[in-house]
Scaffold this motif. Structure first.
Motif, short mmCIF file in Angstrom:
data_model
loop_
_atom_site.label_atom_id
_atom_site.label_comp_id
_atom_site.label_asym_id
_atom_site.label_seq_id
_atom_site.Cartn_x
_atom_site.Cartn_y
_atom_site.Cartn_z
N TYR A 188 -0.67 4.25 -35.61
CA TYR A 188 -1.89 4.23 -36.43
C TYR A 188 -3.01 4.92 -35.67
CZ TYR A 188 0.77 0.86 -39.07
OH TYR A 188 1.75 0.25 -39.82
N ARG A 189 -3.80 5.72 -36.38
CA ARG A 189 -4.98 6.33 -35.74
C ARG A 189 -6.15 6.30 -36.71
NH1 ARG A 189 -5.06 11.76 -37.59
NH2 ARG A 189 -3.04 12.28 -38.45
N LEU A 190 -7.33 6.50 -36.13
CA LEU A 190 -8.56 6.41 -36.94
C LEU A 190 -8.68 7.62 -37.86
CD1 LEU A 190 -11.09 5.44 -34.10
CD2 LEU A 190 -10.13 3.92 -35.84
N THR A 191 -9.22 7.41 -39.05
CA THR A 191 -9.63 8.54 -39.89
C THR A 191 -11.02 8.99 -39.39
OG1 THR A 191 -10.69 7.03 -41.40
CG2 THR A 191 -8.45 7.69 -41.96
N ARG A 192 -11.44 10.15 -39.90
CA ARG A 192 -12.75 10.65 -39.49
C ARG A 192 -13.86 9.66 -39.86
NH1 ARG A 192 -15.52 16.21 -41.21
NH2 ARG A 192 -15.10 15.35 -43.24
N ALA A 193 -13.74 9.08 -41.05
CA ALA A 193 -14.79 8.14 -41.50
C ALA A 193 -14.82 6.90 -40.60
CB ALA A 193 -14.57 7.75 -42.95
N SER A 194 -13.65 6.38 -40.25
CA SER A 194 -13.63 5.17 -39.40
C SER A 194 -14.18 5.48 -38.02
CB SER A 194 -12.21 4.62 -39.28
OG SER A 194 -11.77 4.22 -40.53
N ARG A 195 -13.83 6.67 -37.50
CA ARG A 195 -14.36 7.03 -36.17
C ARG A 195 -15.88 7.15 -36.22
NH1 ARG A 195 -12.30 8.60 -31.58
NH2 ARG A 195 -10.18 8.68 -32.35
N ARG A 196 -16.39 7.72 -37.29
CA ARG A 196 -17.84 7.93 -37.38
C ARG A 196 -18.60 6.64 -37.61
NH1 ARG A 196 -21.62 11.90 -40.90
NH2 ARG A 196 -21.26 13.22 -39.15
N TRP A 197 -18.06 5.77 -38.49
CA TRP A 197 -18.87 4.63 -38.95
C TRP A 197 -18.47 3.29 -38.33
CZ3 TRP A 197 -22.74 6.88 -41.08
CH2 TRP A 197 -22.59 7.96 -41.95
N LEU A 198 -17.25 3.15 -37.86
CA LEU A 198 -16.78 1.79 -37.57
C LEU A 198 -16.54 1.48 -36.09
CD1 LEU A 198 -14.55 1.27 -40.72
CD2 LEU A 198 -16.82 0.36 -40.26
N LEU A 199 -16.59 2.48 -35.23
CA LEU A 199 -16.49 2.17 -33.80
C LEU A 199 -17.79 1.49 -33.38
CD1 LEU A 199 -14.88 5.43 -32.36
CD2 LEU A 199 -13.79 3.21 -32.82
N ALA A 200 -17.68 0.42 -32.61
CA ALA A 200 -18.90 -0.33 -32.26
C ALA A 200 -19.87 0.53 -31.47
CB ALA A 200 -18.52 -1.59 -31.48
N GLY A 201 -19.35 1.50 -30.69
CA GLY A 201 -20.24 2.29 -29.84
C GLY A 201 -20.65 3.62 -30.44
N ALA A 202 -20.26 3.92 -31.68
CA ALA A 202 -20.58 5.24 -32.26
C ALA A 202 -22.08 5.35 -32.53
CB ALA A 202 -19.79 5.44 -33.55
N LYS A 248 -23.57 6.42 -35.11
CA LYS A 248 -23.90 5.96 -36.46
C LYS A 248 -23.10 4.72 -36.82
CE LYS A 248 -25.22 10.44 -37.87
NZ LYS A 248 -25.60 11.33 -38.82
N SER A 249 -22.82 3.92 -35.82
CA SER A 249 -21.96 2.77 -36.06
C SER A 249 -22.51 1.82 -37.12
CB SER A 249 -21.79 1.98 -34.76
OG SER A 249 -21.03 0.82 -35.03
N LEU A 250 -21.62 1.41 -38.01
CA LEU A 250 -21.96 0.38 -39.00
C LEU A 250 -21.20 -0.91 -38.69
CD1 LEU A 250 -21.99 2.53 -42.26
CD2 LEU A 250 -23.95 1.67 -40.97
N HIS A 251 -20.80 -1.06 -37.43
CA HIS A 251 -20.01 -2.22 -37.02
C HIS A 251 -20.69 -3.53 -37.44
CE1 HIS A 251 -17.54 -4.75 -34.42
NE2 HIS A 251 -18.66 -5.28 -33.96
N TYR A 252 -21.96 -3.66 -37.06
CA TYR A 252 -22.65 -4.92 -37.40
C TYR A 252 -23.01 -4.98 -38.88
CZ TYR A 252 -22.76 -6.75 -32.72
OH TYR A 252 -22.37 -7.27 -31.51
N ALA A 253 -23.19 -3.82 -39.50
CA ALA A 253 -23.44 -3.85 -40.94
C ALA A 253 -22.23 -4.43 -41.67
CB ALA A 253 -23.76 -2.45 -41.46
N MET A 254 -21.03 -4.21 -41.11
CA MET A 254 -19.82 -4.81 -41.72
C MET A 254 -19.86 -6.33 -41.55
SD MET A 254 -18.13 -2.26 -42.89
CE MET A 254 -19.64 -1.33 -43.11
N LEU A 255 -20.20 -6.79 -40.34
CA LEU A 255 -20.21 -8.24 -40.09
C LEU A 255 -21.31 -8.93 -40.90
CD1 LEU A 255 -19.60 -8.30 -36.22
CD2 LEU A 255 -17.99 -7.94 -38.09
N HIS A 256 -22.42 -8.22 -41.09
CA HIS A 256 -23.53 -8.71 -41.91
C HIS A 256 -23.02 -9.09 -43.31
CE1 HIS A 256 -27.24 -8.77 -44.12
NE2 HIS A 256 -27.92 -7.93 -43.39
N ARG A 257 -22.06 -8.31 -43.84
CA ARG A 257 -21.58 -8.57 -45.20
C ARG A 257 -20.88 -9.91 -45.33
NH1 ARG A 257 -24.70 -4.45 -44.83
NH2 ARG A 257 -26.00 -6.00 -45.84
#
Ligand SMILES: C[S@@+](CC[C@H](N)C(=O)[O-])C[C@H]1O[C@@H](n2cnc3c(N)ncnc32)[C@H](O)[C@@H]1O
Length: 356
Positions: free
Chosen positions: A97-111, A113-122
């Motif tokens: 399994y590997r990251l898609t471009r969108a996951s790499r851009r938005w979902l890595l905690a250290g990116a 443009k990370s939306l890591h905490y925006a996900m947890l907020h939901r």
């Protein structure tokens, strides 16, 4: 933009065209399960485990300290939903399994443009989505007073993730009064908008007023010098006394949707008193379209959400402008955010006294 059911083959496409697909089932079964899967993956560190390259489920499970079989199910579900790529290998070799471009851009905690905490907020939001109860009674909850102390960290960080995406655009759309030094950021939470403005205007000092202030260190405050221009004050916007003619700029971003009309009108009045002549009130919020006929899935659902969580609503731009005018301010032309046109910046200026 809106979420919808997307066919994956010609037969599904035809069935969808002819109204044979039970799309409500897709919405209520797939929507919540996908949301929960992405939130779980974010909180377990699944995306971060794949940052350095592809892994099999066993490798992800050992990095995340999760159960290998259950992890594989999550990875397969995320792959089918385009959050990961799966390189299938026939048994006994495991899929990678590997990251898609969108996951790499938005979902890595250290990116960036990370939306890591925006996900947890939901996850926090979902606890309050008692839409049935709200619609039956017309009474919303009080999200901010019902949050637990540990929720505030996720709330501020989640809001910060979203703010990071548009803070630059906010700054580029504002012209502060010349020589501006004093800013109030009411309901400013994480303080990132204040930081962005203080970075751009080195003589500006911003006071962030909020019910709770973010933990120091949570926003890497030490690394950015402009944080020295920002102070945080615990205050309730509904009652805090604002010193007359003390502010060059007042920002109210994404707060009016938590307040009823009377509270907003009164807040804008007090802000007008706190502005220096020539000072500006910058109201920024998602706004309600006059009719849902022109679309607006995001705003209409958010409007319902704010009713349920705060007993308030999204306001129309005309409401915000009317409160500004009633307070003696002069509203300027509203500006829309590029990627989220229903989010508006409505500036209003306090007239400078005219000379005799
Ligand atoms: C949706 S968040 C917006 C945060 C930030 N302004 C932004 O746009 O990213 C709303 C913020 O308003 C704060 N807030 C809610 N009610 C408030 C009140 N009565 N007085 C002061 N702050 C309040 C919340 O704690 C939260 O930080």
């Amino acid at each position: 933009m809106r979420l919808s059911t997307v066919p994956e083959n010609p037969a599904e496409w035809v069935a969808l065209m002819f109204g044979q697909v039970p799309t409500p089932l897709c919405d209520v079964i797939i929507g919540p399960m996908l949301a929960k899967a992405v939130i779980a993956a974010s909180s377990l560190g699944i995306f971060d485990a794949l940052e350095q390259g592809p892994l099999a489920a066993g490798g992800v499970a050992s990095r995340c300290e999760t159960d290998p079989d259950a992890t594989e199910r999550l990875l397969r579900a995320l792959s089918a939903s385009k959050y990961l790529h799966e390189s299938y290998a026939p048994s006994p070799r495991p899929s990678l399994y590997r990251l898609t471009r969108a996951s790499r851009r938005w979902l890595l905690a250290g990116a960036d443009k990370s939306l890591h905490y925006a996900m947890l907020h939901r996850e926090l939001d979902m606890r309050f989505m008692e839409f049935g109860q709200y619609v039956r009674t017309g009474r919303g909850q009080d999200f901010h007073s019902e949050m637990q102390p540990e929720d505030w960290y996720v709330y501020h960080q989640g809001q910060a993730d979203q703010a990071r995406l548009i803070a630059g655009e906010l700054v580029s759309n504002l012209r502060l009064p010349s020589g501006a030094t004093e800013m109030l950021d009411i309901g400013g939470g994480h303080g990132l908008y204040s930081l962005a403005l203080c970075t751009h205007y080195p003589h500006l000092h911003a006071r962030v007023l909020d019910l709770a202030i973010p933990l120091s260190g949570s926003l890497e405050r030490t690394k950015v010098p402009a944080w020295n221009q920002v102070t945080f004050v615990v205050a309730d916007a509904r009652s805090i006394v604002l010193a007359p003619s003390s502010a060059d700029v007042v920002l109210i971003a994404n707060l009016m949707h938590h307040f009823d009309e009377k509270t907003n009108r009164c807040l804008v009045q007090r802000v007008a008193g706190a502005l220096k002549p020539g000072g500006i009130l910058v109201a920024m919020d998602l706004v309600r379209r006059p009719s849902s006929a022109s679309g607006g899935q995001i705003t209409t659902l958010m409007d319902l959400y704010f009713g349920a969580v705060s007993g308030a609503q999204l306001w129309e731009l005309s409401d915000i402008r009317a409160w500004q005018e009633e307070a003696g301010l002069c509203p300027e032309r509203p500006v829309s955010f590029r990627l989220l046109p229903d989010c508006k910046i409505q500036i209003a200026r306090k007239p400078a006294p005219t000379g005799k």
